[in-house]
Scaffold this motif. Structure first.
Motif, PDB file in Angstrom:
ATOM      1  N   CYS A 251     -82.150 -14.310  25.315  1.00  0.00           N
ATOM      2  CA  CYS A 251     -81.278 -12.623  25.848  1.00  0.00           C
ATOM      3  C   CYS A 251     -80.364 -13.817  25.904  1.00  0.00           C
ATOM      4  O   CYS A 251     -79.316 -13.365  26.697  1.00  0.00           O
ATOM      5  CB  CYS A 251     -81.972 -12.339  26.479  1.00  0.00           C
ATOM      6  SG  CYS A 251     -83.610 -11.024  26.413  1.00  0.00           S
ATOM      7  N   PRO A 252     -79.435 -13.963  24.690  1.00  0.00           N
ATOM      8  CA  PRO A 252     -78.226 -14.934  25.021  1.00  0.00           C
ATOM      9  C   PRO A 252     -76.817 -13.987  25.583  1.00  0.00           C
ATOM     10  O   PRO A 252     -77.385 -12.836  24.608  1.00  0.00           O
ATOM     11  CB  PRO A 252     -77.678 -15.737  23.537  1.00  0.00           C
ATOM     12  CG  PRO A 252     -79.061 -15.491  22.453  1.00  0.00           C
ATOM     13  CD  PRO A 252     -80.313 -14.701  23.141  1.00  0.00           C
ATOM     14  N   PRO A 253     -76.575 -13.907  26.440  1.00  0.00           N
ATOM     15  CA  PRO A 253     -74.714 -13.228  25.827  1.00  0.00           C
ATOM     16  C   PRO A 253     -74.280 -12.276  24.773  1.00  0.00           C
ATOM     17  O   PRO A 253     -74.084 -13.627  24.573  1.00  0.00           O
ATOM     18  CB  PRO A 253     -73.882 -13.079  26.924  1.00  0.00           C
ATOM     19  CG  PRO A 253     -74.104 -15.002  27.864  1.00  0.00           C
ATOM     20  CD  PRO A 253     -75.586 -15.611  26.263  1.00  0.00           C
ATOM     21  N   ASN A 254     -73.526 -11.797  24.737  1.00  0.00           N
ATOM     22  CA  ASN A 254     -72.855 -11.796  23.345  1.00  0.00           C
ATOM     23  C   ASN A 254     -71.763 -12.323  23.598  1.00  0.00           C
ATOM     24  O   ASN A 254     -70.669 -12.582  24.504  1.00  0.00           O
ATOM     25  CB  ASN A 254     -72.978 -10.458  22.812  1.00  0.00           C
ATOM     26  CG  ASN A 254     -72.116  -9.278  23.631  1.00  0.00           C
ATOM     27  OD1 ASN A 254     -71.942  -9.107  24.405  1.00  0.00           O
ATOM     28  ND2 ASN A 254     -72.741  -8.143  22.953  1.00  0.00           N
ATOM     29  N   LYS A 255     -70.377 -11.379  22.753  1.00  0.00           N
ATOM     30  CA  LYS A 255     -68.659 -12.394  23.461  1.00  0.00           C
ATOM     31  C   LYS A 255     -68.313 -11.230  24.275  1.00  0.00           C
ATOM     32  O   LYS A 255     -67.724 -11.246  24.803  1.00  0.00           O
ATOM     33  CB  LYS A 255     -67.345 -12.063  21.495  1.00  0.00           C
ATOM     34  CG  LYS A 255     -68.216 -12.430  20.728  1.00  0.00           C
ATOM     35  CD  LYS A 255     -66.883 -12.074  19.299  1.00  0.00           C
ATOM     36  CE  LYS A 255     -67.598 -13.293  18.519  1.00  0.00           C
ATOM     37  NZ  LYS A 255     -67.269 -12.969  16.864  1.00  0.00           N
ATOM     38  N   GLU A 256     -69.116 -10.183  24.366  1.00  0.00           N
ATOM     39  CA  GLU A 256     -68.334  -9.467  25.773  1.00  0.00           C
ATOM     40  C   GLU A 256     -69.073 -10.015  26.791  1.00  0.00           C
ATOM     41  O   GLU A 256     -69.039  -9.395  28.110  1.00  0.00           O
ATOM     42  CB  GLU A 256     -68.523  -7.645  24.976  1.00  0.00           C
ATOM     43  CG  GLU A 256     -67.298  -7.143  24.067  1.00  0.00           C
ATOM     44  CD  GLU A 256     -68.164  -8.056  22.922  1.00  0.00           C
ATOM     45  OE1 GLU A 256     -69.289  -7.798  22.421  1.00  0.00           O
ATOM     46  OE2 GLU A 256     -67.192  -7.877  22.529  1.00  0.00           O
ATOM     47  N   GLY A 257     -70.299 -10.752  26.599  1.00  0.00           N
ATOM     48  CA  GLY A 257     -70.959 -11.122  27.981  1.00  0.00           C
ATOM     49  C   GLY A 257     -72.142 -10.134  28.377  1.00  0.00           C
ATOM     50  O   GLY A 257     -72.943 -10.246  29.076  1.00  0.00           O
ATOM     51  N   LYS A 258     -72.468  -9.645  27.270  1.00  0.00           N
ATOM     52  CA  LYS A 258     -73.605  -8.420  27.436  1.00  0.00           C
ATOM     53  C   LYS A 258     -74.908  -9.046  26.715  1.00  0.00           C
ATOM     54  O   LYS A 258     -75.022  -9.755  25.952  1.00  0.00           O
ATOM     55  CB  LYS A 258     -73.200  -6.997  26.934  1.00  0.00           C
ATOM     56  CG  LYS A 258     -72.269  -6.692  27.442  1.00  0.00           C
ATOM     57  CD  LYS A 258     -71.470  -5.069  27.419  1.00  0.00           C
ATOM     58  CE  LYS A 258     -70.527  -3.914  27.327  1.00  0.00           C
ATOM     59  NZ  LYS A 258     -71.129  -3.331  27.482  1.00  0.00           N
ATOM     60  N   ARG A 259     -76.051  -8.759  28.025  1.00  0.00           N
ATOM     61  CA  ARG A 259     -77.042  -8.853  26.806  1.00  0.00           C
ATOM     62  C   ARG A 259     -77.950  -7.990  26.291  1.00  0.00           C
ATOM     63  O   ARG A 259     -77.848  -7.086  26.787  1.00  0.00           O
ATOM     64  CB  ARG A 259     -78.028  -9.731  28.288  1.00  0.00           C
ATOM     65  CG  ARG A 259     -76.970 -11.071  28.913  1.00  0.00           C
ATOM     66  CD  ARG A 259     -78.932 -11.489  29.684  1.00  0.00           C
ATOM     67  NE  ARG A 259     -77.372 -12.833  30.869  1.00  0.00           N
ATOM     68  CZ  ARG A 259     -77.680 -14.034  30.306  1.00  0.00           C
ATOM     69  NH1 ARG A 259     -78.895 -14.141  29.276  1.00  0.00           N
ATOM     70  NH2 ARG A 259     -77.152 -14.792  31.209  1.00  0.00           N
ATOM     71  N   ARG A 260     -79.152  -7.822  25.403  1.00  0.00           N
ATOM     72  CA  ARG A 260     -79.878  -6.928  24.596  1.00  0.00           C
ATOM     73  C   ARG A 260     -80.855  -8.036  24.378  1.00  0.00           C
ATOM     74  O   ARG A 260     -81.241  -8.346  24.109  1.00  0.00           O
ATOM     75  CB  ARG A 260     -79.283  -6.209  23.916  1.00  0.00           C
ATOM     76  CG  ARG A 260     -78.654  -7.300  22.618  1.00  0.00           C
ATOM     77  CD  ARG A 260     -77.956  -6.335  21.534  1.00  0.00           C
ATOM     78  NE  ARG A 260     -79.452  -5.459  20.763  1.00  0.00           N
ATOM     79  CZ  ARG A 260     -80.187  -5.889  19.241  1.00  0.00           C
ATOM     80  NH1 ARG A 260     -79.658  -7.556  19.898  1.00  0.00           N
ATOM     81  NH2 ARG A 260     -80.777  -5.534  19.500  1.00  0.00           N
ATOM     82  N   PHE A 261     -81.834  -6.540  24.946  1.00  0.00           N
ATOM     83  CA  PHE A 261     -83.542  -7.156  23.460  1.00  0.00           C
ATOM     84  C   PHE A 261     -83.333  -6.785  22.722  1.00  0.00           C
ATOM     85  O   PHE A 261     -82.938  -5.792  22.353  1.00  0.00           O
ATOM     86  CB  PHE A 261     -84.290  -6.565  24.826  1.00  0.00           C
ATOM     87  CG  PHE A 261     -84.965  -6.647  26.432  1.00  0.00           C
ATOM     88  CD1 PHE A 261     -85.417  -8.249  26.276  1.00  0.00           C
ATOM     89  CD2 PHE A 261     -84.585  -6.114  27.241  1.00  0.00           C
ATOM     90  CE1 PHE A 261     -85.378  -8.674  27.471  1.00  0.00           C
ATOM     91  CE2 PHE A 261     -84.768  -6.454  28.310  1.00  0.00           C
ATOM     92  CZ  PHE A 261     -84.857  -8.184  29.120  1.00  0.00           C
ATOM     93  N   ALA A 262     -83.895  -7.717  21.962  1.00  0.00           N
ATOM     94  CA  ALA A 262     -84.707  -7.258  19.842  1.00  0.00           C
ATOM     95  C   ALA A 262     -85.410  -6.305  20.431  1.00  0.00           C
ATOM     96  O   ALA A 262     -86.654  -6.069  21.244  1.00  0.00           O
ATOM     97  CB  ALA A 262     -84.768  -8.445  19.601  1.00  0.00           C
ATOM     98  N   ASP A 263     -85.746  -5.376  19.627  1.00  0.00           N
ATOM     99  CA  ASP A 263     -86.998  -4.032  19.397  1.00  0.00           C
ATOM    100  C   ASP A 263     -88.231  -5.079  19.805  1.00  0.00           C
ATOM    101  O   ASP A 263     -88.771  -4.716  20.347  1.00  0.00           O
ATOM    102  CB  ASP A 263     -86.539  -3.247  18.115  1.00  0.00           C
ATOM    103  CG  ASP A 263     -85.377  -2.640  18.042  1.00  0.00           C
ATOM    104  OD1 ASP A 263     -84.345  -2.265  18.622  1.00  0.00           O
ATOM    105  OD2 ASP A 263     -84.635  -2.773  17.257  1.00  0.00           O
ATOM    106  N   VAL A 264     -88.225  -6.081  18.752  1.00  0.00           N
ATOM    107  CA  VAL A 264     -89.476  -6.130  19.242  1.00  0.00           C
ATOM    108  C   VAL A 264     -89.558  -7.139  20.738  1.00  0.00           C
ATOM    109  O   VAL A 264     -91.045  -6.850  21.034  1.00  0.00           O
ATOM    110  CB  VAL A 264     -90.043  -7.800  17.891  1.00  0.00           C
ATOM    111  CG1 VAL A 264     -88.687  -9.328  18.588  1.00  0.00           C
ATOM    112  CG2 VAL A 264     -91.404  -8.396  17.841  1.00  0.00           C
TER     113      VAL A 264
END
Length: 707
Positions: A251-264
């Motif tokens: 769950c790597p952070p995006n450019k804004e530093g936010k993490r997210r779970f993939a749907d799977v």
């Protein structure tokens, strides 16, 4: 009158008898060399087939009845074949017929252009949307074709399936669809050859049918091996990273530093009972449980596949490269059609259902004994993307212009051996009330038809009205004590000369298949696939033995030599059998039974007196029961050459003990599969494979030597 033993080959009512006589008279009064014009969108033109070679002499047709009648006008896609004697090679017959544009076949079947996607001129994918449009349509009759225990040469089950459909559609004026499996390249280049039928009862283009078709098996191979790569890669990365490092990479952070779970990933969280959807909210224990699958390498059941018979890949060692850090383990290859993904394709009912089945496929266990799925590895969605086109059945045609749906291709000795539920359901709606869908179950009825009934029909909710058992004099002589039949070697004299005693002795095998199949509550019709050397006395023995064993009817067929015209009597018998079917479908065992109880029910069905479980099998049964999978049906992986586990035990052996050496599970497909005896899931090539004969004519581009 007892309908299980009809006195003649004709329907019971007087009006039906008259109609039957008229139909047969019209058929036999057809001029055999006239080719009725198929319809194209731009013009009408005649097509006929006349090919010569040095094959066996075609047996004669029965004498025509003398009731005159005008031949009904054929449908625009129906051809009349000008058959040759001796019967030419299969590929020569197939190459001599120019297939109709598949759009014409689709239109005759009632499909509009939005219902299918063209794959060249002669193949099309039928889209699942047609099921939604036709959901109110009444189903046609449902017929399954099985066989007696075969010789290594095969007894013409696919040929009989195609010939019957040509008879129903081209001669008896019935709306009909043939549903067949896609051939594996294993037998195509190995021992048996392709599965397009043979002689004048074939699916065309035969070379395309037997080779790549529309790429479904290649899609399965790609998806299967993607999952295999995901398994070993996950073990590799978990071995060298901390829980936190794993989680950060998953769950790597995006450019804004936010993490997210993939749907799977949300699917795994739900499985773990974690309701959080923000990666930053997970506790250290939840991070560990989510990120670390902790797969036990010893428990992995998922193997790589390829669609070639390659015995040297049955056991391999992987991880020997310098960058794999010593993570070596033993594994192996199966043939592609044995992949669980093939079984999923055959048993799924929709794209959404396929996504769920692919995601819940179990590849092994964690070190704590929990099942690890494709969705746990994060790959379920990607597998579905690779399979999204393969879910649509492929529309083709027979030599006589009747429609064929080709879909899925599991072997019956190592898988469940039936084409797809989706193809059958689409076909049943397309033919509608009074139409016929004929599908084939692999190998003998002890494995193919049993799995059709106890697995496929359970999941589809469909019930056949008639089950056909294909028998040959050759195979019955083998079961009566004749010499071994070996692929690639000339047949012994016993098989090409009259020997009534051998046939009588071998009918014990046929009788056992009839009794087993009748136990499901369906009418059984025996199709005697006639070879040129078979005699009337030998065929009389088979007819009498079939009726004595409880068959609804037994019919001699010459569809290999004469096309649909040679299977008209079989078509009439099937029609009567379907119309008189009244009993409900009876399964061999209830799903609520334990795994052992279900295995033992099937073993008794074979004729065994008991079952012997290896230590490994006992361990697996205990584990699958503990994991909650004991309510699944059973798919036995067993030799096709005997009711028992020993190929040399011919006839109808009894009193043997069936050895179960291992038990595996296809949780996504939805069955448990015990491995009986020394059954291999990767066949090998013989000394002289079929590929010796296969080549291409470089001047015309036509394939030569396929059979």
């Amino acid at each position: 009158m007892d309908v299980s033993v009809p006195p003649t080959n004709y329907p019971k009512s007087l009006s039906s008898i008259i109609k039957c006589h008229r139909r047969r008279a019209a058929i036999n009064n057809c001029h055999p060399v006239v080719s009725h014009p198929p319809l194209s969108h731009s013009n009408h033109h005649h097509r006929s087939l006349r090919v010569r070679s040095s094959a066996a002499v075609a047996p004669p047709l029965p004498p025509p009845l003398v009731v005159p009648m005008t031949t009904p006008k054929p449908s625009p896609t129906i051809r009349r074949l000008d058959v040759a004697s001796p019967v030419p090679a299969d590929i020569d017959i197939a190459n001599a017929v120019e297939p109709l544009p598949i759009a014409d076949i689709a239109a005759e079947l009632g499909l509009r252009p939005e219902h299918f996607d063209l794959y060249g001129k002669y193949k099309a994918k039928v889209l699942l949307s047609v099921l939604d449009e036709l959901k109110g349509q009444q189903d046609g009759y449902y017929v399954v074709v099985g066989g007696i225990t075969p010789t290594p040469l095969g007894e013409g089950k696919s040929t009989t399936t195609v010939g019957l459909c040509q008879a129903l559609g081209a001669f008896l004026d019935k709306k009909v669809v043939t549903c067949l499996r896609q051939p594996s390249q294993g037998p195509t280049f190995g021992i048996k050859g392709g599965a397009a039928g043979g002689g004048y009862s074939q699916v065309i283009p035969m070379d395309e049918f037997n080779l790549h078709l529309t790429g479904d098996i290649h899609a399965i191979t790609a998806a299967n091996n993607l999952l295999a790569a995901a398994i070993d890669t996950r073990i590799f990365h978990e071995a060298s990273q901390s829980d936190k490092a794993l989680f950060n990479r998953l769950c790597p952070p995006n450019k804004e530093g936010k993490r997210r779970f993939a749907d799977v990933m949300l699917r795994r969280l739900i499985k773990l009972g974690i309701s959080k959807t923000d990666p930053n909210e997970l506790t250290p224990d939840e991070v560990r449980r989510f990120a670390r699958l902790d797969i036990d390498p010893e428990s992995i059941t998922w193997r790589r596949v390829m669609d070639v018979n390659d015995r040297f890949l049955r056991k391999i060692t992987i991880g020997q490269g310098p960058d794999e850090k010593g993570m070596v383990r033993e594994t192996g290859f199966d043939i592609a059609v044995a992949s669980e993904i093939m079984a999923v394709l055959a048993l799924t009912t929709s794209l959404a259902d396929m996504r769920e089945r692919l995601g819940r496929m179990v590849i092994g266990n964690s070190k704590a004994g929990e099942p690890i799925t494709a969705d746990d590895l994060g790959v379920g969605g990607a597998l579905t993307v690779l399979m999204k086109d393969a879910i649509h059945p492929t529309l083709m045609q027979t030599l006589e212009g009747t429609p064929v749906l080709v879909h899925a291709g599991p072997f019956a000795n190592i898988a469940h051996g039936n084409s797809s539920i989706i193809a059958d359901k689409i076909a049943l709606k397309l033919v509608g009330k009074g139409g016929y869908v004929v599908t084939e179950a692999g190998f003998g009825s002890d494995i193919g038809t049993e799995k059709f009934m106890d697995i496929k029909c359970r999941y589809s909710g469909l019930m056949p009205q008639c089950a056909i058992i294909v028998a040959t004099i050759r195979a019955l002589k083998m079961h009566g004590g004749g010499p071994d039949v070996v692929a690639g070697k000339p047949l012994d004299h016993a098989y090409v000369s009259e020997n009534v005693a051998l046939v009588e002795a071998g009918c014990v095998n046929l009788a056992k298949h009839i009794a087993n199949t009748k136990s499901y509550g369906v009418n059984v019709v025996v199709a005697i696939n006639k070879f040129a050397s078979d005699t009337e006395a030998e065929m009389d023995v088979v007819r009498n033995a079939s009726l004595a064993a409880g068959a609804f009817d037994a019919v001699v067929c010459t569809h290999h030599a004469h096309g649909g015209k040679g299977a008209v009597d079989l078509g009439l018998a099937v029609q009567r059998a379907c119309e008189s079917q009244v009993d409900p479908l009876k399964f061999l065992y209830p799903l609520e039974s334990g795994i052992k109880e279900k295995i033992e029910s099937i073993a008794k069905f074979y004729g065994a007196s008991g079952v012997e479980y290896s230590e490994q099998a006992e361990k697996q049964i205990e584990m699958y029961t503990k994991q909650g999978f004991s309510n699944l049906p059973i798919c036995m992986a067993k030799t096709q050459y005997s009711f028992s586990h020993v190929p040399s035990m011919k006839g109808a052996p009894s009193g043997f003990v069936l050895p179960i050496r291992d038990v595996r599970a296809s949780i996504g497909a939805g069955f448990i599969y015990p491995l009986v005896g020394t059954m291999s899931t990767m066949p090998g090539l013989p000394t002289r494979p079929c590929f010796y004969e296969i080549d291409v004519d470089t001047a015309t581009g036509k394939v030569m030597g396929l059979s």
